[in-house]
Design an enzyme around this catalytic site. Structure first.
Site, mmCIF file in Angstrom:
data_model
loop_
_atom_site.group_PDB
_atom_site.id
_atom_site.type_symbol
_atom_site.label_atom_id
_atom_site.label_comp_id
_atom_site.label_asym_id
_atom_site.label_seq_id
_atom_site.Cartn_x
_atom_site.Cartn_y
_atom_site.Cartn_z
ATOM 1 N N LEU A 101 0.824 -1.217 0.000
ATOM 2 C CA LEU A 101 0.000 0.000 0.000
ATOM 3 C C LEU A 101 0.856 1.265 0.000
ATOM 4 O O LEU A 101 0.417 2.313 -0.442
ATOM 5 C CB LEU A 101 -0.927 0.011 1.229
ATOM 6 N N GLU A 131 4.947 -7.522 6.583
ATOM 7 C CA GLU A 131 4.634 -6.519 7.609
ATOM 8 C C GLU A 131 5.749 -6.406 8.657
ATOM 9 O O GLU A 131 6.030 -5.311 9.144
ATOM 10 C CB GLU A 131 3.285 -6.831 8.285
ATOM 11 N N HIS A 179 8.261 -4.178 7.326
ATOM 12 C CA HIS A 179 7.875 -2.768 7.523
ATOM 13 C C HIS A 179 8.330 -2.270 8.893
ATOM 14 O O HIS A 179 8.878 -1.176 9.023
ATOM 15 C CB HIS A 179 6.353 -2.608 7.441
#
Ligand code: NI
Length: 166
Positions: A94, A136, A139
């Site tokens: 995203l 994730e 991230h």
């Protein structure tokens, strides 16, 4: 609940190591709920807190669109404790809109961390969930999928994004 703004490449916070969560207070609960709403509204299958501008080790994942048996996951201070196999899958993010790339990652991972109330949890995963967890957790460590691609792919990516990085 509120939909938060998603930080986009090359914003600096996406490249920073996130801090561990120490307090499980109402503020944290609100942030988690907002992250869940932001993920669904995007729509996406995972979101890390630094993607909404908060440099803390919190992630939310819902891969039920790909694997319907998999529930919504909220994970705090996650760590990969075991990883095996290797598999190449197309992946997007995203925070890097309109870009997908085939990326090699571990096929199975075991992750330990805390749930939203601070209770220890352990997740054994394969397939889409294993992929999302690795993405994730990257991230939270300040790593983007474009940091995991080869030199040639990276040059093409930079040309497309018209950004020169050091
Ligand atoms: Ni991402």
């Amino acid at each position: 609940m509120a939909v938060l703004e998603i930080k986009k490449y090359p914003e600096k916070i996406l490249r920073e190591q996130s801090e561990p969560v120490k307090e499980f207070n109402p503020e944290l609960q609100k942030l988690i709920d907002d992250m869940i709403e932001t993920m669904y509204s995007a729509p996406g299958i995972g979101l890390a807190a630094n993607q909404v501008g908060v440099s803390k080790q919190i992630l939310v994942i819902d891969v039920s669109s790909q694997d319907e048996q998999c529930p919504l996951i909220v994970l705090i201070n996650p760590k990969i404790v075991h990883a095996t196999g290797e598999i190449a899958i197309e992946e997007g993010c995203l925070s890097v809109p309109d870009y997908t790339t085939v990326l090699k990652r571990k096929e199975e991972v075991k992750v330990s961390g805390l749930d939203r109330h601070g209770k220890p949890v352990e997740i054994e995963s394969t397939g889409f969930l294993a992929r999302a967890l690795q993405h994730e957790i990257d991230h939270l460590n300040g790593i983007l999928l474009v940091d995991r691609i080869g030199r040639l792919k990276k040059e093409l990516f930079r040309k497309r994004y018209k950004i020169v990085e050091k």
